[in-house]
Design a protein around this motif. Sequence first.
Motif, PDB file in Angstrom:
ATOM      1  N   HIS A 183      16.182  18.431   0.567  1.00 25.90           N
ATOM      2  CA  HIS A 183      15.128  19.145  -0.151  1.00 25.90           C
ATOM      3  C   HIS A 183      14.171  18.134  -0.776  1.00 25.90           C
ATOM      4  N   GLY A 184      12.946  18.117  -0.291  1.00 26.45           N
ATOM      5  CA  GLY A 184      11.993  17.170  -0.860  1.00 26.45           C
ATOM      6  C   GLY A 184      10.862  16.858   0.096  1.00 26.45           C
ATOM      7  N   LYS A 185      10.236  15.715  -0.152  1.00 26.04           N
ATOM      8  CA  LYS A 185       9.108  15.252   0.650  1.00 26.04           C
ATOM      9  C   LYS A 185       9.570  14.010   1.400  1.00 26.04           C
ATOM     10  N   PHE A 186       9.575  14.060   2.724  1.00 24.87           N
ATOM     11  CA  PHE A 186      10.169  12.932   3.447  1.00 24.87           C
ATOM     12  C   PHE A 186       9.748  12.876   4.903  1.00 24.87           C
ATOM     13  N   ALA A 187       9.905  11.685   5.444  1.00 28.96           N
ATOM     14  CA  ALA A 187       9.885  11.440   6.886  1.00 28.96           C
ATOM     15  C   ALA A 187      10.825  10.267   7.107  1.00 28.96           C
TER      16      ALA A 187
ATOM     17  N   LYS B 135       0.811  -1.231   0.000  1.00 32.36           N
ATOM     18  CA  LYS B 135       0.000   0.000   0.000  1.00 32.36           C
ATOM     19  C   LYS B 135       0.841   1.277   0.000  1.00 32.36           C
ATOM     20  N   GLN B 136       2.002   1.243  -0.598  1.00 35.37           N
ATOM     21  CA  GLN B 136       2.816   2.452  -0.574  1.00 35.37           C
ATOM     22  C   GLN B 136       2.535   3.331  -1.790  1.00 35.37           C
ATOM     23  N   ASN B 137       2.703   4.611  -1.610  1.00 35.38           N
ATOM     24  CA  ASN B 137       2.564   5.589  -2.677  1.00 35.38           C
ATOM     25  C   ASN B 137       3.815   5.519  -3.547  1.00 35.38           C
ATOM     26  N   PRO B 138       3.684   5.226  -4.845  1.00 41.45           N
ATOM     27  CA  PRO B 138       4.881   5.107  -5.693  1.00 41.45           C
ATOM     28  C   PRO B 138       5.695   6.396  -5.776  1.00 41.45           C
ATOM     29  N   LEU B 139       5.068   7.525  -5.480  1.00 42.19           N
ATOM     30  CA  LEU B 139       5.790   8.802  -5.497  1.00 42.19           C
ATOM     31  C   LEU B 139       6.488   9.079  -4.166  1.00 42.19           C
ATOM     32  N   LEU B 140       6.104   8.312  -3.131  1.00 47.45           N
ATOM     33  CA  LEU B 140       6.714   8.462  -1.800  1.00 47.45           C
ATOM     34  C   LEU B 140       7.093   7.080  -1.293  1.00 47.45           C
ATOM     35  N   PRO B 141       8.057   6.433  -1.946  1.00 46.73           N
ATOM     36  CA  PRO B 141       8.389   5.048  -1.598  1.00 46.73           C
ATOM     37  C   PRO B 141       9.024   4.914  -0.224  1.00 46.73           C
ATOM     38  N   ARG B 142       8.893   3.713   0.351  1.00 46.20           N
ATOM     39  CA  ARG B 142       9.523   3.398   1.630  1.00 46.20           C
ATOM     40  C   ARG B 142      10.849   2.696   1.366  1.00 46.20           C
ATOM     41  N   LEU B 143      11.861   3.090   2.100  1.00 47.16           N
ATOM     42  CA  LEU B 143      13.190   2.495   1.974  1.00 47.16           C
ATOM     43  C   LEU B 143      13.678   2.099   3.354  1.00 47.16           C
ATOM     44  N   PHE B 144      14.466   1.032   3.401  1.00 50.50           N
ATOM     45  CA  PHE B 144      15.048   0.580   4.673  1.00 50.50           C
ATOM     46  C   PHE B 144      16.474   0.143   4.429  1.00 50.50           C
ATOM     47  N   ALA B 145      17.352   0.459   5.377  1.00 54.50           N
ATOM     48  CA  ALA B 145      18.749   0.025   5.276  1.00 54.50           C
ATOM     49  C   ALA B 145      19.354  -0.087   6.666  1.00 54.50           C
ATOM     50  N   VAL B 146      20.382  -0.927   6.758  1.00 52.94           N
ATOM     51  CA  VAL B 146      21.173  -1.071   7.977  1.00 52.94           C
ATOM     52  C   VAL B 146      22.640  -0.944   7.600  1.00 52.94           C
ATOM     53  N   VAL B 147      23.342  -0.042   8.246  1.00 57.17           N
ATOM     54  CA  VAL B 147      24.776   0.142   7.998  1.00 57.17           C
ATOM     55  C   VAL B 147      25.473   0.291   9.347  1.00 57.17           C
ATOM     56  N   ASP B 148      26.389  -0.608   9.649  1.00 55.17           N
ATOM     57  CA  ASP B 148      27.170  -0.521  10.892  1.00 55.17           C
ATOM     58  C   ASP B 148      26.276  -0.316  12.119  1.00 55.17           C
ATOM     59  N   ASP B 149      25.255  -1.163  12.254  1.00 55.05           N
ATOM     60  CA  ASP B 149      24.337  -1.138  13.396  1.00 55.05           C
ATOM     61  C   ASP B 149      23.485   0.125  13.463  1.00 55.05           C
ATOM     62  N   ILE B 150      23.376   0.846  12.345  1.00 49.76           N
ATOM     63  CA  ILE B 150      22.457   1.985  12.246  1.00 49.76           C
ATOM     64  C   ILE B 150      21.293   1.559  11.364  1.00 49.76           C
TER      65      ILE B 150
ATOM     66  N   LEU C 178      14.578   3.810   8.528  1.00 45.59           N
ATOM     67  CA  LEU C 178      13.380   3.744   7.697  1.00 45.59           C
ATOM     68  C   LEU C 178      13.169   5.122   7.090  1.00 45.59           C
ATOM     69  N   PHE C 179      12.994   5.168   5.777  1.00 38.72           N
ATOM     70  CA  PHE C 179      12.812   6.450   5.084  1.00 38.72           C
ATOM     71  C   PHE C 179      11.607   6.332   4.167  1.00 38.72           C
ATOM     72  N   GLN C 180      10.777   7.355   4.154  1.00 36.85           N
ATOM     73  CA  GLN C 180       9.670   7.387   3.206  1.00 36.85           C
ATOM     74  C   GLN C 180       9.657   8.740   2.517  1.00 36.85           C
ATOM     75  N   GLY C 181       9.571   8.717   1.182  1.00 36.04           N
ATOM     76  CA  GLY C 181       9.503   9.959   0.441  1.00 36.04           C
ATOM     77  C   GLY C 181      10.507  10.025  -0.681  1.00 36.04           C
ATOM     78  N   HIS C 182      10.879  11.261  -1.006  1.00 42.76           N
ATOM     79  CA  HIS C 182      11.781  11.500  -2.135  1.00 42.76           C
ATOM     80  C   HIS C 182      12.572  12.775  -1.867  1.00 42.76           C
ATOM     81  N   VAL C 183      13.874  12.710  -2.096  1.00 38.81           N
ATOM     82  CA  VAL C 183      14.744  13.880  -1.952  1.00 38.81           C
ATOM     83  C   VAL C 183      15.163  14.345  -3.340  1.00 38.81           C
ATOM     84  N   GLU C 184      15.008  15.630  -3.597  1.00 34.72           N
ATOM     85  CA  GLU C 184      15.268  16.166  -4.937  1.00 34.72           C
ATOM     86  C   GLU C 184      16.754  16.384  -5.215  1.00 34.72           C
ATOM     87  N   ASN C 185      17.513  16.730  -4.197  1.00 32.53           N
ATOM     88  CA  ASN C 185      18.933  17.068  -4.403  1.00 32.53           C
ATOM     89  C   ASN C 185      19.855  15.905  -4.035  1.00 32.53           C
ATOM     90  N   VAL C 186      19.472  14.693  -4.438  1.00 32.41           N
ATOM     91  CA  VAL C 186      20.252  13.497  -4.114  1.00 32.41           C
ATOM     92  C   VAL C 186      21.678  13.599  -4.652  1.00 32.41           C
TER      93      VAL C 186
END
Length: 251
Positions: free
Chosen positions: A130-134, A62-77, A80-88
Motif C-alpha cells: 500500500h503506497g506509492k512505488f515502482a 535528483k531524487q524526490n525526498p518523498l519518493l526515495p530510491r533504494l537498492f539492495a542485493v540479497v542472495d543474488d537477488i 531497485l525500489f522507488q517510492g514509499h510503502v505505508e504498511n511497512v
Amino acid sequence: MLAVFHKSVAEAPEALRTPNSDSACVPALKDGFLPQFFASLHSSPVTINLGSSGVIAYSLDKQNPLLPRLFAVVDDIFCLFQGHVENVALLKQQYGLNKTANEVSIVIEAYRTLRDRGPYPADQVVRDLHGKFAFVLYDSSNKTAFLAADADESVPFFWGVDCEGNLVLSDDEETVKKGCGNSFAPFPKGCFFTTSGGLRSFEHPLNELKAEPRVDSSGQVCGATFKVDIEAKKETGMPRVGSAANWSTHY
C-alpha cells in the motif's frame, strides 16, 4: 534508475514496439550505450553488470525526498525500489523481517516467498503493498525479472523495447526514449510483469490486458498503453508441478 534486460530474460509485449521506430534506435546494451547515457545525466551513478542478462544502474541524484530510491542485493537477488510503502510494519511482520527492514527488503522477501512456492499468488503480493512505488527485481539464480508499479502512477516509470528486442525500464523518460526511439510508454498503472507470466494487472488479475497505440502531443505513435479488458477473462489457477516447482518458472 535504469534496468535493461536481454530479451531472453524479459520479452517485451509486441504492441510496445512502434513500427518504423528502429531507425532512431541504438541497441541499449551495445558498448554500454544506455548506461553511459544514464551516467551522463546523473552524478555518482552505480552500475551493476548482469552479464548476458543485462544491466542495472541507479543514482541518488535528483531524487524526490518523498519518493526515495533504494537498492539492495540479497542472495543474488537485485532490487531497485522507488517510492514509499505505508504498511511497512505489517509487511515486516507478515514476512518475518526484523525492525531495520525497509521497502526494498520487503520486495525481495516477497519475491523469495513467491519463488519458493509461498501461499499467495503474485498479484496479491503486489496488491498488499500500500503506497506509492515502482520497483525492478532481477534474480540471477534463475534469470528472472519481476517489476511493478502502483495503481495511481505515483512514481514516474517508463518501459520500452530497443531495436534488438531488449526491455528498457527507467524513471527517466529521456533515458528510455534514447534507448528505444518511439517504442516506449509509461509502465501500465496497477500492473506487474514477470519473465514467465508477462504483463498482468494486480488490481484485476482475472482479466486480460488490451493494448492501444499511444499518440504523443505531436501526433506520433509512441508504443502502447495497456488497459484492463473487462470482457476478457484469464484462465484461473496456478499450475503446481511437483514439490520442487516454483513460482518463477510455473506462474
